[in-house]
Design a protein around this motif. Structure first.
Motif, PDB file in Angstrom:
ATOM      1  N   LEU A   1       0.828  -1.203   0.000  1.00 30.97           N
ATOM      2  CA  LEU A   1       0.000   0.000   0.000  1.00 30.97           C
ATOM      3  C   LEU A   1       0.867   1.259   0.000  1.00 30.97           C
ATOM      4  N   GLN A   2       1.919   1.246   0.803  1.00 26.48           N
ATOM      5  CA  GLN A   2       2.807   2.409   0.901  1.00 26.48           C
ATOM      6  C   GLN A   2       3.557   2.700  -0.393  1.00 26.48           C
ATOM      7  N   VAL A   3       3.883   1.667  -1.148  1.00 27.93           N
ATOM      8  CA  VAL A   3       4.626   1.870  -2.399  1.00 27.93           C
ATOM      9  C   VAL A   3       3.698   1.874  -3.616  1.00 27.93           C
ATOM     10  N   ASN A   4       2.397   2.036  -3.369  1.00 23.36           N
ATOM     11  CA  ASN A   4       1.383   2.159  -4.422  1.00 23.36           C
ATOM     12  C   ASN A   4       1.278   0.946  -5.340  1.00 23.36           C
TER      13      ASN A   4
ATOM     14  N   ALA B   1      -5.886  -0.825  -1.899  1.00 21.48           N
ATOM     15  CA  ALA B   1      -6.662  -1.166  -0.705  1.00 21.48           C
ATOM     16  C   ALA B   1      -6.513  -2.653  -0.415  1.00 21.48           C
ATOM     17  N   PHE B   2      -6.892  -3.046   0.790  1.00 21.63           N
ATOM     18  CA  PHE B   2      -6.984  -4.458   1.151  1.00 21.63           C
ATOM     19  C   PHE B   2      -8.080  -4.597   2.194  1.00 21.63           C
ATOM     20  N   ILE B   3      -8.555  -5.808   2.384  1.00 21.61           N
ATOM     21  CA  ILE B   3      -9.646  -6.066   3.321  1.00 21.61           C
ATOM     22  C   ILE B   3      -9.084  -6.748   4.561  1.00 21.61           C
ATOM     23  N   GLU B   4      -9.438  -6.209   5.719  1.00 16.73           N
ATOM     24  CA  GLU B   4      -8.985  -6.778   6.996  1.00 16.73           C
ATOM     25  C   GLU B   4      -9.890  -6.247   8.099  1.00 16.73           C
ATOM     26  N   THR B   5      -9.880  -6.905   9.241  1.00 19.02           N
ATOM     27  CA  THR B   5     -10.670  -6.415  10.373  1.00 19.02           C
ATOM     28  C   THR B   5     -10.010  -5.179  10.969  1.00 19.02           C
ATOM     29  N   SER B   6     -10.827  -4.345  11.566  1.00 15.84           N
ATOM     30  CA  SER B   6     -10.365  -3.077  12.121  1.00 15.84           C
ATOM     31  C   SER B   6      -9.279  -3.273  13.175  1.00 15.84           C
ATOM     32  N   ARG B   7      -9.459  -4.230  14.064  1.00 14.35           N
ATOM     33  CA  ARG B   7      -8.488  -4.446  15.152  1.00 14.35           C
ATOM     34  C   ARG B   7      -7.111  -4.804  14.618  1.00 14.35           C
ATOM     35  N   VAL B   8      -7.066  -5.640  13.600  1.00 12.59           N
ATOM     36  CA  VAL B   8      -5.784  -6.055  13.030  1.00 12.59           C
ATOM     37  C   VAL B   8      -5.085  -4.861  12.393  1.00 12.59           C
ATOM     38  N   VAL B   9      -5.832  -4.066  11.639  1.00 16.05           N
ATOM     39  CA  VAL B   9      -5.255  -2.892  10.978  1.00 16.05           C
ATOM     40  C   VAL B   9      -4.770  -1.882  12.018  1.00 16.05           C
ATOM     41  N   GLU B  10      -5.598  -1.590  13.012  1.00 13.38           N
ATOM     42  CA  GLU B  10      -5.215  -0.626  14.043  1.00 13.38           C
ATOM     43  C   GLU B  10      -3.952  -1.066  14.772  1.00 13.38           C
ATOM     44  N   HIS B  11      -3.868  -2.351  15.103  1.00 12.82           N
ATOM     45  CA  HIS B  11      -2.679  -2.859  15.800  1.00 12.82           C
ATOM     46  C   HIS B  11      -1.432  -2.744  14.916  1.00 12.82           C
ATOM     47  N   ALA B  12      -1.563  -3.114  13.653  1.00 15.81           N
ATOM     48  CA  ALA B  12      -0.416  -3.043  12.742  1.00 15.81           C
ATOM     49  C   ALA B  12       0.048  -1.607  12.547  1.00 15.81           C
ATOM     50  N   ILE B  13      -0.890  -0.688  12.365  1.00 14.75           N
ATOM     51  CA  ILE B  13      -0.537   0.725  12.179  1.00 14.75           C
ATOM     52  C   ILE B  13       0.163   1.263  13.426  1.00 14.75           C
ATOM     53  N   LYS B  14      -0.343   0.890  14.590  1.00 12.10           N
ATOM     54  CA  LYS B  14       0.244   1.375  15.845  1.00 12.10           C
ATOM     55  C   LYS B  14       1.636   0.800  16.076  1.00 12.10           C
ATOM     56  N   THR B  15       1.791  -0.505  15.921  1.00  9.39           N
ATOM     57  CA  THR B  15       3.082  -1.139  16.217  1.00  9.39           C
ATOM     58  C   THR B  15       4.144  -0.810  15.183  1.00  9.39           C
ATOM     59  N   GLN B  16       3.731  -0.509  13.959  1.00  7.01           N
ATOM     60  CA  GLN B  16       4.696  -0.173  12.911  1.00  7.01           C
ATOM     61  C   GLN B  16       4.832   1.334  12.728  1.00  7.01           C
TER      62      GLN B  16
ATOM     63  N   ILE C   1       2.915   3.715  11.562  1.00  8.48           N
ATOM     64  CA  ILE C   1       2.576   4.179  10.224  1.00  8.48           C
ATOM     65  C   ILE C   1       1.603   5.347  10.345  1.00  8.48           C
ATOM     66  N   LYS C   2       1.917   6.432   9.679  1.00  7.15           N
ATOM     67  CA  LYS C   2       1.086   7.636   9.759  1.00  7.15           C
ATOM     68  C   LYS C   2       0.251   7.865   8.498  1.00  7.15           C
ATOM     69  N   GLU C   3       0.752   7.446   7.346  1.00 10.17           N
ATOM     70  CA  GLU C   3       0.137   7.849   6.085  1.00 10.17           C
ATOM     71  C   GLU C   3      -0.984   6.926   5.602  1.00 10.17           C
ATOM     72  N   ILE C   4      -1.353   5.917   6.370  1.00 14.75           N
ATOM     73  CA  ILE C   4      -2.413   4.995   5.978  1.00 14.75           C
ATOM     74  C   ILE C   4      -3.755   5.517   6.479  1.00 14.75           C
ATOM     75  N   LYS C   5      -4.754   5.472   5.621  1.00 17.16           N
ATOM     76  CA  LYS C   5      -6.096   5.913   5.994  1.00 17.16           C
ATOM     77  C   LYS C   5      -7.058   4.731   5.864  1.00 17.16           C
ATOM     78  N   LYS C   6      -7.833   4.483   6.918  1.00 13.11           N
ATOM     79  CA  LYS C   6      -8.834   3.422   6.856  1.00 13.11           C
ATOM     80  C   LYS C   6     -10.062   3.935   6.129  1.00 13.11           C
ATOM     81  N   ALA C   7     -10.522   3.172   5.146  1.00  7.73           N
ATOM     82  CA  ALA C   7     -11.716   3.537   4.397  1.00  7.73           C
ATOM     83  C   ALA C   7     -12.907   2.697   4.836  1.00  7.73           C
ATOM     84  N   GLY C   8     -12.660   1.736   5.707  1.00  4.92           N
ATOM     85  CA  GLY C   8     -13.683   0.808   6.179  1.00  4.92           C
ATOM     86  C   GLY C   8     -13.020  -0.528   6.415  1.00  4.92           C
TER      87      GLY C   8
END
Length: 90
Positions: free
Chosen positions: A8-11, A15-30, A32-39
């Motif tokens: 996603l970062q290198v275009n 998009a990809f499909i995943e549960t909110s908790r998994v995405v939030e945890h990955a963004i926090k632990t890594q 990452i600032k530039e990722i936006k959740k669309a759902g």
């Protein structure tokens, strides 16, 4: 998850499909600032299965049940889940 976030970062993907908790945890632990959740998909249950061909399978399943019950009773499960921002599924 790391691979999807990198793509996603290198275009390479938009998009990809995943549960909110998994995405939030990955963004926090890594961090990452530039990722936006669309759902995100709705939370779903995870299951553990054991082969009926092994005598130890029933014992392993019972051990998991007993350990979760013990961790829940002494508060350790809540402490573990809190680190990941996850609620008890009970």
């Amino acid at each position: 998850m790391s691979t999807l976030l990198r793509l996603l970062q290198v275009n390479r993907i938009d998009a990809f499909i995943e549960t909110s908790r998994v995405v939030e945890h990955a963004i926090k632990t890594q961090n990452i600032k530039e990722i936006k959740k669309a759902g995100c998909t709705a939370p779903m249950y995870a299951y553990v299965a054991f082969t009926p061909d092994l005598d130890v399978s029933v014992s392993l399943a019972n051990d998991i049940d007993a350990t979760v019950t013990r961790l829940r009773a002494n508060g350790e499960l809540d402490a573990i889940l809190k680190k990941y921002g996850v609620d008890d599924w009970k």
